[in-house]
Motif scaffolding. Structure first.
Motif, PDB file in Angstrom:
ATOM      1  N   ALA A 152       0.487  -1.271  -0.138  1.00 64.00           N
ATOM      2  CA  ALA A 152      -0.245   0.598   0.304  1.00 64.00           C
ATOM      3  C   ALA A 152       0.666   1.265  -0.043  1.00 64.00           C
ATOM      4  N   MET A 153       2.206   1.187   0.891  1.00 57.92           N
ATOM      5  CA  MET A 153       2.702   2.457   1.151  1.00 57.92           C
ATOM      6  C   MET A 153       3.528   2.847  -0.189  1.00 57.92           C
ATOM      7  N   ARG A 154       4.104   1.374  -1.259  1.00 56.27           N
ATOM      8  CA  ARG A 154       4.397   1.470  -2.037  1.00 56.27           C
ATOM      9  C   ARG A 154       3.842   2.359  -3.798  1.00 56.27           C
ATOM     10  N   ILE A 165       5.042   1.752  10.453  1.00 61.08           N
ATOM     11  CA  ILE A 165       3.640   1.531  10.185  1.00 61.08           C
ATOM     12  C   ILE A 165       3.076   0.767  12.203  1.00 61.08           C
ATOM     13  N   PRO A 166       2.336   1.860  12.289  1.00 63.10           N
ATOM     14  CA  PRO A 166       2.706   1.794  14.211  1.00 63.10           C
ATOM     15  C   PRO A 166       1.787   0.253  14.421  1.00 63.10           C
ATOM     16  N   LEU A 167       2.056  -0.825  15.800  1.00 62.29           N
ATOM     17  CA  LEU A 167       1.562  -1.357  17.053  1.00 62.29           C
ATOM     18  C   LEU A 167       0.001  -1.293  16.524  1.00 62.29           C
ATOM     19  N   GLN A 168      -0.521   0.191  16.798  1.00 60.64           N
ATOM     20  CA  GLN A 168      -1.190   0.166  17.054  1.00 60.64           C
ATOM     21  C   GLN A 168      -2.863  -0.041  15.688  1.00 60.64           C
ATOM     22  N   ASN A 169      -1.951  -0.125  14.747  1.00 62.89           N
ATOM     23  CA  ASN A 169      -3.070  -0.335  13.975  1.00 62.89           C
ATOM     24  C   ASN A 169      -3.199  -1.758  13.154  1.00 62.89           C
ATOM     25  N   TYR A 170      -2.379  -2.778  13.505  1.00 58.47           N
ATOM     26  CA  TYR A 170      -3.028  -4.512  13.589  1.00 58.47           C
ATOM     27  C   TYR A 170      -3.627  -4.042  14.995  1.00 58.47           C
ATOM     28  N   VAL A 171      -3.632  -3.300  15.983  1.00 60.01           N
ATOM     29  CA  VAL A 171      -4.237  -3.770  17.146  1.00 60.01           C
ATOM     30  C   VAL A 171      -5.575  -3.658  17.054  1.00 60.01           C
TER      31      VAL A 171
END
Length: 213
Positions: A152-154, A165-171
């Motif tokens: 997605a970033m690429r 990419i923060p861990l918060q995203n996956y949580v």
């Protein structure tokens, strides 16, 4: 295993279509025509949703209610996330996913619907409590998101502050997915869709390949 099998010619043709479209996309993203293939990403999501739901066998009102709730929830949490940074972290959407409302592409709700329905349908076959099935399916979705993020970033689907990419995203992905999957499993409609496993498999293969090559 029987319920995961493709039962008729139309289902096999639909599965073949999903494989070919994603294979063409994976090749196209690395071709001289990459910009055109990337621009077709929203159409691919719509096609995947149409093919997936066309294989559904029990069009109860509860199915459409689930689809509406899943689409709306997915879109709203992404909108709140983009606007505030409080849910997933600080990120913003690029141009690839098309038309946006307040910085959030409408098609992202379709993506949530596809992934929740597919992972829910696959785990529905397991003889486990609903909470356990929902937990496994949510983990499956987070695993797929882990593969999606670098791609997605690429390709300008979205980008993260400082490219981190923060861990918060996956949580948060897990929490939202789990809630929607609990709803999926509790509602009364037929959840045995053999194309769900096919779509999940080609999504994992597609993003996995783009991460490698």
């Amino acid at each position: 295993m029987e319920r995961w099998s493709l039962h008729n010619k139309k289902q096999k043709q639909a599965a073949f279509l999903l494989v070919i479209v994603h294979l063409a996309g994976a090749i196209g993203f690395h071709s001289p025509f990459a910009a055109y293939f990337i621009a077709l990403t929203p159409l691919n999501l719509l096609l995947s949703a149409f093919v997936l739901l066309s294989a559904h066998r029990d069009y109860q009102p509860s199915l459409w209610w689930f689809c509406a709730v899943c689409f709306a929830t997915g879109f709203i949490v992404e909108l709140v996330g983009v606007q505030t940074g409080l849910l997933f972290g600080n990120y913003s959407y690029g141009a690839t996913l098309g038309f946006k409302i307040w910085g959030t592409p409408v098609i992202i709700g379709v993506n949530w619907l596809i992934l929740v329905y597919s992972s829910g349908s696959v785990t529905h076959q397991l003889k486990l409590p609903i909470a356990v099935k929902s937990a496994l399916a949510a983990a499956m979705m987070v695993g797929l998101d882990y593969l999606i993020e670098p791609v997605a970033m690429r390709y300008d689907f979205w980008g993260w502050q400082n490219d981190m990419i923060p861990l918060q995203n996956y949580v948060m992905w897990y929490i939202v997915a789990f809630a929607l999957l609990m709803l999926f499993h509790r509602l009364k409609f037929d959840k045995n869709n053999p194309l769900a496993a096919v779509l999940l498999a080609v999504q994992f293969a597609f993003f996995g390949a783009l991460n490698i090559f």
